[in-house]
Design a protein around this motif. Structure first.
Motif, PDB file in Angstrom:
ATOM      1  N   GLU A   7       0.718  -1.392   0.043  1.00 46.33           N
ATOM      2  CA  GLU A   7      -0.062  -0.128   0.032  1.00 46.33           C
ATOM      3  C   GLU A   7       0.942   1.275  -0.058  1.00 46.33           C
ATOM      4  O   GLU A   7       0.582   2.238  -0.637  1.00 46.33           O
ATOM      5  CB  GLU A   7      -0.857   0.130   1.195  1.00 46.33           C
ATOM      6  CG  GLU A   7      -2.091  -1.195   1.028  1.00 46.33           C
ATOM      7  CD  GLU A   7      -3.031  -1.099   2.208  1.00 46.33           C
ATOM      8  OE1 GLU A   7      -4.154  -1.335   2.165  1.00 46.33           O
ATOM      9  OE2 GLU A   7      -2.308  -1.146   3.468  1.00 46.33           O
ATOM     10  N   VAL A  56      -1.659   4.153  -1.819  1.00 42.14           N
ATOM     11  CA  VAL A  56      -3.177   4.011  -2.090  1.00 42.14           C
ATOM     12  C   VAL A  56      -3.485   3.138  -0.951  1.00 42.14           C
ATOM     13  O   VAL A  56      -2.847   2.065  -0.490  1.00 42.14           O
ATOM     14  CB  VAL A  56      -3.953   3.707  -3.352  1.00 42.14           C
ATOM     15  CG1 VAL A  56      -3.665   4.644  -4.159  1.00 42.14           C
ATOM     16  CG2 VAL A  56      -3.632   2.352  -3.727  1.00 42.14           C
ATOM     17  N   ALA A  57      -4.752   3.106  -0.389  1.00 41.89           N
ATOM     18  CA  ALA A  57      -5.275   2.354   0.606  1.00 41.89           C
ATOM     19  C   ALA A  57      -5.804   1.070  -0.063  1.00 41.89           C
ATOM     20  O   ALA A  57      -6.960   1.606  -0.867  1.00 41.89           O
ATOM     21  CB  ALA A  57      -6.274   2.651   1.610  1.00 41.89           C
ATOM     22  N   LEU A  58      -5.440  -0.298   0.147  1.00 36.24           N
ATOM     23  CA  LEU A  58      -6.160  -1.222  -0.801  1.00 36.24           C
ATOM     24  C   LEU A  58      -7.251  -1.990   0.074  1.00 36.24           C
ATOM     25  O   LEU A  58      -8.433  -2.669  -0.590  1.00 36.24           O
ATOM     26  CB  LEU A  58      -5.347  -2.391  -1.135  1.00 36.24           C
ATOM     27  CG  LEU A  58      -4.038  -1.918  -1.958  1.00 36.24           C
ATOM     28  CD1 LEU A  58      -2.951  -3.117  -1.983  1.00 36.24           C
ATOM     29  CD2 LEU A  58      -4.668  -1.662  -3.265  1.00 36.24           C
ATOM     30  N   PHE A  59      -7.380  -1.814   1.339  1.00 39.17           N
ATOM     31  CA  PHE A  59      -8.235  -2.442   2.404  1.00 39.17           C
ATOM     32  C   PHE A  59      -8.748  -1.281   3.254  1.00 39.17           C
ATOM     33  O   PHE A  59      -7.956  -0.487   3.985  1.00 39.17           O
ATOM     34  CB  PHE A  59      -7.841  -3.496   2.976  1.00 39.17           C
ATOM     35  CG  PHE A  59      -7.567  -4.801   1.928  1.00 39.17           C
ATOM     36  CD1 PHE A  59      -8.522  -5.518   1.553  1.00 39.17           C
ATOM     37  CD2 PHE A  59      -6.302  -5.080   1.455  1.00 39.17           C
ATOM     38  CE1 PHE A  59      -8.296  -6.637   1.064  1.00 39.17           C
ATOM     39  CE2 PHE A  59      -6.037  -5.825   0.883  1.00 39.17           C
ATOM     40  CZ  PHE A  59      -7.141  -6.807   0.373  1.00 39.17           C
ATOM     41  N   LEU A  60      -9.911  -1.350   3.789  1.00 39.77           N
ATOM     42  CA  LEU A  60     -10.488  -0.220   4.851  1.00 39.77           C
ATOM     43  C   LEU A  60     -10.622  -1.356   6.209  1.00 39.77           C
ATOM     44  O   LEU A  60     -11.047  -2.463   6.125  1.00 39.77           O
ATOM     45  CB  LEU A  60     -11.965   0.072   4.388  1.00 39.77           C
ATOM     46  CG  LEU A  60     -11.863   1.074   3.423  1.00 39.77           C
ATOM     47  CD1 LEU A  60     -13.376   1.432   3.239  1.00 39.77           C
ATOM     48  CD2 LEU A  60     -11.150   2.352   3.367  1.00 39.77           C
ATOM     49  N   PRO A 100     -12.250  -4.528   0.884  1.00 40.77           N
ATOM     50  CA  PRO A 100     -11.553  -4.131  -0.381  1.00 40.77           C
ATOM     51  C   PRO A 100     -11.816  -2.921  -0.933  1.00 40.77           C
ATOM     52  O   PRO A 100     -13.041  -2.474  -1.134  1.00 40.77           O
ATOM     53  CB  PRO A 100     -11.738  -5.080  -1.215  1.00 40.77           C
ATOM     54  CG  PRO A 100     -12.148  -6.404  -0.443  1.00 40.77           C
ATOM     55  CD  PRO A 100     -13.028  -6.013   0.578  1.00 40.77           C
ATOM     56  N   THR A 101     -11.209  -1.982  -1.266  1.00 42.08           N
ATOM     57  CA  THR A 101     -11.448  -0.676  -1.999  1.00 42.08           C
ATOM     58  C   THR A 101     -11.459  -0.874  -3.241  1.00 42.08           C
ATOM     59  O   THR A 101     -11.134  -1.962  -3.817  1.00 42.08           O
ATOM     60  CB  THR A 101     -10.236   0.375  -1.544  1.00 42.08           C
ATOM     61  OG1 THR A 101      -8.944   0.044  -2.176  1.00 42.08           O
ATOM     62  CG2 THR A 101     -10.214   0.601  -0.176  1.00 42.08           C
ATOM     63  N   ALA A 102     -11.951   0.227  -4.124  1.00 44.13           N
ATOM     64  CA  ALA A 102     -12.117   0.207  -5.652  1.00 44.13           C
ATOM     65  C   ALA A 102     -10.753   0.075  -6.175  1.00 44.13           C
ATOM     66  O   ALA A 102     -10.444  -0.691  -7.122  1.00 44.13           O
ATOM     67  CB  ALA A 102     -12.758   1.542  -5.971  1.00 44.13           C
ATOM     68  N   ALA A 103      -9.609   0.581  -5.383  1.00 47.22           N
ATOM     69  CA  ALA A 103      -8.115   0.345  -5.887  1.00 47.22           C
ATOM     70  C   ALA A 103      -7.740  -1.083  -5.812  1.00 47.22           C
ATOM     71  O   ALA A 103      -6.949  -1.465  -6.700  1.00 47.22           O
ATOM     72  CB  ALA A 103      -7.460   1.214  -5.107  1.00 47.22           C
ATOM     73  N   TRP A 136      -9.658  -3.646  -6.211  1.00 43.51           N
ATOM     74  CA  TRP A 136     -10.120  -4.488  -7.576  1.00 43.51           C
ATOM     75  C   TRP A 136      -9.505  -4.143  -8.752  1.00 43.51           C
ATOM     76  O   TRP A 136      -9.335  -4.804  -9.681  1.00 43.51           O
ATOM     77  CB  TRP A 136     -11.825  -4.354  -7.541  1.00 43.51           C
ATOM     78  CG  TRP A 136     -12.604  -4.884  -6.260  1.00 43.51           C
ATOM     79  CD1 TRP A 136     -13.296  -4.037  -5.390  1.00 43.51           C
ATOM     80  CD2 TRP A 136     -12.562  -6.319  -5.947  1.00 43.51           C
ATOM     81  NE1 TRP A 136     -13.679  -4.913  -4.452  1.00 43.51           N
ATOM     82  CE2 TRP A 136     -13.545  -5.993  -4.660  1.00 43.51           C
ATOM     83  CE3 TRP A 136     -12.049  -7.378  -6.642  1.00 43.51           C
ATOM     84  CZ2 TRP A 136     -13.530  -7.292  -4.250  1.00 43.51           C
ATOM     85  CZ3 TRP A 136     -12.538  -8.614  -5.795  1.00 43.51           C
ATOM     86  CH2 TRP A 136     -13.204  -8.484  -4.677  1.00 43.51           C
TER      87      TRP A 136
END
Length: 299
Positions: A40, A45-49, A57-60, A62
């Motif tokens: 990350e 970017v954050a890949l997970f919240l 999972p974030t949109a990033a 996927w």
């Protein structure tokens, strides 16, 4: 980015959390957590919240997953190519529903006997979606209906299907008026046989009253047999389902629409021993009109 980080990321995404991902990868959870945070940080970017112990999972994530799938697949292809030419590893094959139902079972059974080191995955779908998956790297190869023109793809003709119009058992060949008043049974708009049917009707100036989309040929044939409507199918599919075929009638199409090549497609300049072995088997077993064999044709 390192391939190892992408493998860890995919495991977390697919296993829905750190714990199961660590078990799958045979790593301690702290190592998985650390490597995921490092990835990350590299990407910014954050890949997970994080919600307690949950990872969402974030949109990033996927978006990255699409690239990770392609990069890891390419790395596996490179490893196989450098190791030897013996078929092994994962082979992701797509196929039209009709081809999978009428053609593939004996081929895949023989393939598994010959090449037990290959982990073959089969995905069925419509020609348009399967072609897109090959181009995007989601599939290594696919069996789709042609003709198809795309310089990014290598194509081999492995079968030539006879396409017929199918109606109720007692139904004669429908007139133009009957076609216009008929319900057509078909797969989604990405189905090449549906596109062929719609082209045939447009040529005759016919607009069907209704098109009903169905998800399987078994359902489609059952509805045709009950008098619900008409469908366009490969004769080989009917031959593979004799009990259903006895409950419907078949009618020919114009010569330029009655013959449809089935293509094995893959990305240009890809070398994968497992895929080459499958292509060789398909060409050895190739089908033309159900009984005779086609010459291998590359387009």
């Amino acid at each position: 980015m390192e391939l190892d980080e992408l493998k860890i990321f995919q495991a977390v995404l697919q296993e829905d959390g750190i714990t199961r991902a660590a078990q799958r990868l045979h790593r301690v959870q702290s190592n998985v957590t650390t490597r995921l945070r490092q990835l990350e940080e590299k990407l910014g970017v954050a890949l997970f919240l994080r919600e307690g112990k949950r990872l969402i999972p974030t949109a990033a994530a996927w978006r990255l997953n699409d690239y990770a799938e392609r990069l890891l697949s390419l790395a596996e292809e490179a490893r196989q190519a450098m190791a030897d030419d013996a078929p092994s590893g994962r082979l992701r094959l797509g196929a039209m529903e009709s081809t999978a139902a009428a053609r593939l079972a004996p081929v895949l059974a023989e393939y598994h006997r010959r090449y037990p080191a290959v982990r073959l995955e089969l995905q069925t779908g419509e020609s348009r979606g399967l072609t897109a998956a090959v181009l995007d790297g989601g599939l290594d190869a696919a069996l789709v209906s042609g003709p198809l023109q795309d310089d990014r793809l290598t194509q081999s003709v492995v079968a030539v299907e006879e396409i017929v119009l199918v109606g109720g058992a007692s139904q004669g060949k429908p007139s133009l008026a009957e076609l216009a008043d008929s319900t057509l049974l078909a797969f989604g708009s990405g189905c090449s046989y549906r596109q062929r049917l719609e082209l045939w009707l447009r040529r005759q100036g016919v607009q069907p009253r209704r098109i009903v989309e169905l998800g399987s040929y078994h359902a489609m044939l059952s509805c045709v047999a009950c008098g619900m409507g008409l469908a366009l199918l490969p004769r080989a599919l009917l031959d593979s389902m004799p009990q259903m075929a006895a409950q419907v009638s078949t009618h020919g199409l114009p010569d330029d629409l009655a013959s449809a090549p089935t293509l094995l497609i893959r990305r240009v300049q890809t070398h994968q021993p497992a895929l080459q072995a499958l292509e060789n088997m398909l060409l050895e077993r190739g089908w033309r009109g159900g009984d005779s064999w086609p010459n291998p044709v590359n387009t």
